[in-house]
Write a protein that holds these residues in place. Structure first.
Motif, PDB file in Angstrom:
ATOM      1  N   VAL A   1       0.852  -1.185   0.000  1.00 43.47           N
ATOM      2  CA  VAL A   1       0.000   0.000   0.000  1.00 43.47           C
ATOM      3  C   VAL A   1       0.877   1.219   0.000  1.00 43.47           C
ATOM      4  O   VAL A   1       1.892   1.259   0.647  1.00 43.47           O
TER       5      VAL A   1
ATOM      6  N   GLU B   1       2.353 -11.519 -10.397  1.00 50.10           N
ATOM      7  CA  GLU B   1       1.477 -11.309  -9.248  1.00 50.10           C
ATOM      8  C   GLU B   1       1.124 -12.604  -8.548  1.00 50.10           C
ATOM      9  O   GLU B   1       0.866 -12.601  -7.365  1.00 50.10           O
TER      10      GLU B   1
ATOM     11  N   PRO C   1      -6.311 -13.585  -7.908  1.00 49.79           N
ATOM     12  CA  PRO C   1      -6.538 -12.196  -7.497  1.00 49.79           C
ATOM     13  C   PRO C   1      -7.715 -12.084  -6.541  1.00 49.79           C
ATOM     14  O   PRO C   1      -8.692 -12.841  -6.630  1.00 49.79           O
TER      15      PRO C   1
ATOM     16  N   THR D   1      -9.605  -5.521  -8.694  1.00 51.10           N
ATOM     17  CA  THR D   1      -8.912  -6.647  -8.067  1.00 51.10           C
ATOM     18  C   THR D   1      -7.570  -6.195  -7.528  1.00 51.10           C
ATOM     19  O   THR D   1      -7.039  -5.149  -7.921  1.00 51.10           O
ATOM     20  N   VAL D   2      -7.019  -6.986  -6.626  1.00 53.86           N
ATOM     21  CA  VAL D   2      -5.664  -6.771  -6.141  1.00 53.86           C
ATOM     22  C   VAL D   2      -4.981  -8.134  -6.143  1.00 53.86           C
ATOM     23  O   VAL D   2      -5.627  -9.158  -5.890  1.00 53.86           O
ATOM     24  N   ASP D   3      -3.690  -8.161  -6.509  1.00 55.31           N
ATOM     25  CA  ASP D   3      -3.027  -9.457  -6.596  1.00 55.31           C
ATOM     26  C   ASP D   3      -2.928 -10.108  -5.215  1.00 55.31           C
ATOM     27  O   ASP D   3      -2.889  -9.432  -4.184  1.00 55.31           O
TER      28      ASP D   3
ATOM     29  N   ALA E   1      -2.669  -8.651  -1.063  1.00 59.59           N
ATOM     30  CA  ALA E   1      -3.976  -8.548  -0.415  1.00 59.59           C
ATOM     31  C   ALA E   1      -3.863  -8.348   1.093  1.00 59.59           C
ATOM     32  O   ALA E   1      -4.600  -7.554   1.678  1.00 59.59           O
TER      33      ALA E   1
ATOM     34  N   THR F   1      -2.998  -4.651   1.692  1.00 59.07           N
ATOM     35  CA  THR F   1      -3.761  -3.568   1.062  1.00 59.07           C
ATOM     36  C   THR F   1      -5.259  -3.639   1.293  1.00 59.07           C
ATOM     37  O   THR F   1      -5.924  -2.603   1.328  1.00 59.07           O
ATOM     38  N   VAL F   2      -5.821  -4.856   1.438  1.00 62.32           N
ATOM     39  CA  VAL F   2      -7.273  -4.957   1.611  1.00 62.32           C
ATOM     40  C   VAL F   2      -7.628  -5.800   2.838  1.00 62.32           C
ATOM     41  O   VAL F   2      -8.611  -6.524   2.845  1.00 62.32           O
TER      42      VAL F   2
ATOM     43  N   HIS G   1      -9.153   1.932   1.038  1.00 61.69           N
ATOM     44  CA  HIS G   1      -8.934   1.578  -0.370  1.00 61.69           C
ATOM     45  C   HIS G   1      -9.432   2.709  -1.252  1.00 61.69           C
ATOM     46  O   HIS G   1     -10.532   3.233  -1.050  1.00 61.69           O
TER      47      HIS G   1
ATOM     48  N   HIS H   1     -10.390   4.123  -5.122  1.00 63.99           N
ATOM     49  CA  HIS H   1     -10.761   3.670  -6.466  1.00 63.99           C
ATOM     50  C   HIS H   1     -11.413   4.825  -7.201  1.00 63.99           C
ATOM     51  O   HIS H   1     -12.465   5.324  -6.800  1.00 63.99           O
TER      52      HIS H   1
END
Length: 862
Positions: free
Chosen positions: A10, A551, A555, A569-571, A575, A578-579, A585, A587
């Motif tokens: 992140v 990645e 995902p 999506t995030v790889d 994850a 970052t999530v 987050h 976007h």
């Protein structure tokens, strides 16, 4: 206790971030390309005058640490080779280009001779035209074949946006050539009904390596007529193919060459690169073919004034009471506002999407206070916008309707935005090549230009603005990639076998590591040997075994909880950082909070919110040595390089106030650990060395930890890596070495060549690290030297003076010559003639790469 600093996925652009005449060729040139006619030159203030206005006032003037003046340069013309079709030359002249620059004509000559060639000249030097002219000429020749398709060309770009931009350029240039040139973009956005027409009739197909890997090569029988006639393969912005991504692309290109040979074709490769050290070496490693180098930039250049700018210290305090500088984001927004008021056309580059949006919003608000009409003349530009939105912004900037643009690197790669007076660079982009690529966007019609690098509050940026020779007196870096990485090679051998059974004759093409990998793939029942060939045995697609962007894993889908709408999506590797639950987050300009992360189903549920903070994950890391490849004495200590296994677990996250970066609190997380097998460089010190450095047990952990943080911050200056590509661990007594040890490792399965580069430049790298810590004006450590917001241990403990003494003693024992080792085997160009000893690459906030990827089970890469 192990003190670790592992790459986090992140990037909080809003936290405080910090940071000689040139005789070698520097990429500052006015473009001579057919994308669009240049705007009429309008007289603008001299760049020195513009800088003086920015620096007016005592507080502003003191922020400039260095100013570099690059003199103007006249262009050198040539003539196109006489083998170029007259119609193509006429089409180029119709676009206002009467004669080529010398490097364009030279590249075209090599292409016509059947030599693969890399054009490595400055930004806006006309590289596109250098390869387009011979390609279009060949397509015209091919159009006279009985089937109207006697020659085809394939264009590869790292992004879909660049391929689309180039397609428009080709159509514009070839509009007077009738239907003989039929360009088309073939990517994931191409409508299904157009795809069959492209396969059958297009003779200039523009795509990206991902589509080549997943779409074209596995379906090669449907592309037979195209591949059979393939004359040229254009690889644009080839300097972006580095590390794990570059290694994957290298194997994709070998698969392409193998299939072309099956259909009777042997295409010539034409590569375009930003200025780089030994571009032919990198191009040869990428393509597997001999490549001729054209690097003498003959295009003209106006005067460039390049200033290094350090934001001031503020009254705020960060972790452990450390002083905090004003953010590069806020400082850049101020400068963009001032330049817009002066009527100076400017692009401000920043790494994060959030940062681009924030800079534009701040500038708009401040401009509205001066003149409401000015506020509409500043905007943001980043990935995630619709293509028509990006095109509109590019046109507005080119025409002068927009005075300022805050942009991510989405604007850096090849897209024509000629007509700028100034470029602001918010934070060192990671490589000198990228720095010059961005700075080269300024300058129009031979007029002067201004470039300003605004330092973030981190060790590398701070070091660079106080050591301008590291930017201006060193050549740009080489491109590091390792096609023989088994984690990269194994899935491509499977994909190649699925395309056509592998034979002994193919093994030379894919490299010496094949012999060891094929038995493993057979044992895993992925390949089966029948008579003299290896066959793919599974029902699923072999091309789906790997994501060439490196990645890995499935995902994680980001879903809006209230509507069920898929946001993106995030790889899998990023994850956890970052999530995770509670993460902020971003976007498309909107802010969301992650309410839950389901790792089993790979779904993160989010809801729109407006928290006054950003989030940064914290983690713990342990590391074990699997194998030591090379070990050299450094006095009584040792410098080593080899294979390691890293175990990482995200344990909490910090909430940081926007703009100021103030820590608001920490929240615990319960996430499973992940393991990564990779490559690392590490160094040890003995009791005698600790005594000599006056390091007692109470400060040993802090001294090692501080040295580790700073060395990771400095590594991008010496290895072609992004700070997200590397991680580190320090421990006062490591169970494998039985000594105090500091590790720095590649954040990718199997390694990416960065740790090995660090090993071979260790003396210079650690000397620069010591200098960066010692010269920092803080008392006990700060983000400019030894603190990192990505630290899994909350920057505790750290001991600044102990780190300086420890590195001083360690360096006394360093050999004068850099250590030798298996660089050739890993594809690292250390032993190539004239290879530089130092390099670097782009980074956002903190060090590292995709973090804590799951180690593959079974054969590497599967």
């Amino acid at each position: 206790m192990a003190f670790n600093h592992l790459p986090a996925g992140v990037h909080d652009a809003l936290t405080p971030l910090s940071v000689t005449p040139v005789t070698h060729s520097v990429p500052m040139a006015k473009n001579h390309r057919p994308d669009q006619p240049s705007a009429e030159p309008v007289s603008s203030p001299a760049p020195g005058t513009v800088l003086d206005r920015l620096a007016s006032g005592p507080s502003r003037a003191s922020r400039i640490t260095h100013t570099e003046h690059l003199p103007p340069r006249a262009g050198r013309h040539a003539v196109w080779p006489d083998r170029i079709r007259a119609e193509v030359i006429a089409a180029v002249q119709a676009c206002g280009i009467k004669q080529p620059w010398a490097h364009q004509a030279e590249a075209a000559e090599h292409a016509l001779d059947g030599d693969s060639v890399v054009v490595a000249t400055g930004t806006a030097s006309g590289k596109s035209l250098a390869y387009l002219v011979p390609v279009l000429s060949a397509l015209l020749d091919g159009a006279e074949a009985p089937n109207g398709r006697g020659a085809t060309a394939l264009y590869l770009a790292p992004t879909k946006a660049l391929a689309a931009d180039q397609c428009r350029s080709v159509k514009e240039l070839s509009q007077n050539l009738g239907t003989s040139v039929r360009p088309a973009v073939y990517d994931g956005d191409t409508p299904f009904e157009e795809r069959e027409w492209i396969r059958q009739y297009a003779n200039y197909v523009l795509t990206n390596p991902d589509m080549l890997h997943r779409g074209i090569l596995p379906s090669h029988p449907r592309w037979a007529s195209f591949l059979k006639s393939l004359k040229y393969v254009v690889i644009d912005e080839c300097h972006t193919y580095r590390g794990v991504f570059g290694s994957h692309v290298a194997q994709v290109l070998r698969r392409l060459r193998r299939l072309c040979a099956r259909y009777g074709a042997s295409p010539v490769f034409l590569l375009a690169s930003a200025t780089a050290a030994e571009p032919a070496v990198a191009a040869r490693r990428l393509t597997g073919l001999p490549v001729v180098e054209v690097a003498d930039d003959a295009s003209p250049r106006g005067e460039l004034v390049f200033a290094l700018w350090e934001p001031p210290l503020t009254e705020m305090q960060g972790e452990k009471g450390a002083p905090v500088r004003r953010t590069a984001t806020a400082e850049t927004a101020d400068l963009l506002t001032d330049l817009a008021v002066q009527g100076v056309r400017t692009v401000a580059f920043i790494r994060s999407r959030r940062g681009a949006e924030l800079i534009s919003v701040i500038a708009q608000e401040r401009l509205a206070e001066v003149d409401r009409s000015l506020a509409r003349r500043v905007a943001a530009y980043r990935g995630g916008y619709l293509p028509e939105e990006r095109r509109a912004l590019e046109r507005a900037l080119h025409s002068g309707e927009l005075l300022g643009l805050a942009a991510t690197t989405a604007l850096e790669l090849g897209i024509d935005v000629s007509g700028l007076d100034a470029v602001l660079i918010a934070g060192y982009p990671g490589t000198r090549a990228s720095l010059w690529q961005q700075a080269g966007r300024a300058g129009r019609a031979g007029q002067g230009a201004l470039a300003v690098l605004i330092a973030r509050d981190d060790p590398l940026d701070t070091y660079l603005v106080h050591h301008p020779e590291a930017l201006f007196d060193r050549p740009v870096e080489s491109t590091v990639l390792d096609p023989d990485n088994p984690y990269v090679l194994a899935p491509h051998l499977c994909a190649a076998a699925a395309e056509l059974p592998l034979t002994e004759d193919d093994l030379d093409l894919f490299g010496p590591a094949c012999a060891d990998l094929l038995p493993q793939l057979e044992a895993a029942r992925l390949l089966r040997r029948r008579t003299k060939a290896w066959h793919w045995t599974r029902r699923e697609r072999a091309a789906d075994l790997t994501d060439i962007r490196g990645e890995g894993g499935r995902p994680v889908q980001i879903v809006e909880s209230g509507t069920g709408r898929l946001l993106g999506t995030v790889d899998a590797g990023a994850a956890h950082t970052t999530v995770h639950e509670g993460a902020v987050h971003l976007h498309q300009g909107r802010t969301y909070l992650v309410r839950s992360l389901d790792l089993e189903d790979s779904v993160a549920l989010v809801e729109e919110a407006a928290p006054p903070y950003s989030t940064v994950a914290r983690d713990t890391t342990s590391i074990s040595v699997l194998e030591t490849d090379v070990e050299v004495p450094w006095g009584a200590g040792r410098l080593c390089y080899g294979s390691v296994e890293v175990t990482n677990q995200v344990v909490s996250f910090l909430r940081r106030r926007l703009i100021t970066g103030e820590v608001l609190g920490e929240t615990k997380l319960d996430l499973p650990p992940r393991t990564l097998r990779t490559r690392a460089v590490w160094w040890t010190v003995t009791e005698d060395q600790l005594d000599e450095a006056r390091i007692n047990p109470e400060i040993l952990g802090g001294a090692l930890h501080a040295a580790e943080h700073a060395s990771i911050g400095m590594l991008p200056l010496f290895a072609t890596c992004d700070r997200w590509d590397i991680g580190g661990v320090s421990i006062p007594l490591h169970p494998d070495t039985l000594l105090p040890t500091v590790f720095v490792y590649d954040g990718h399965p199997g390694g990416a060549g960065f740790a090995e580069r660090a090993f071979h430049t260790a003396r210079a790298w650690l000397a620069a690290t010591r200098e960066a810590i010692a010269s920092c004006e803080c008392d006990a450590g700060c983000p400019s030297c030894i603190q990192s917001p990505k630290c899994g241990n909350g920057n505790d403990p750290l001991h600044k003076r102990g780190a300086v003494r420890l590195l001083t003693v360690l360096l006394r024992g360093a050999p004068v010559e850099e250590p030798e080792g298996p660089a050739e085997e890993a594809g690292v160009p250390r032993d190539e003639p004239g290879a530089p000893r130092t390099q670097e690459d782009p980074g956002a906030r903190g060090e590292g790469a995709p973090q804590g990827r799951q180690a593959p089970q079974g054969p590497p890469g599967i």
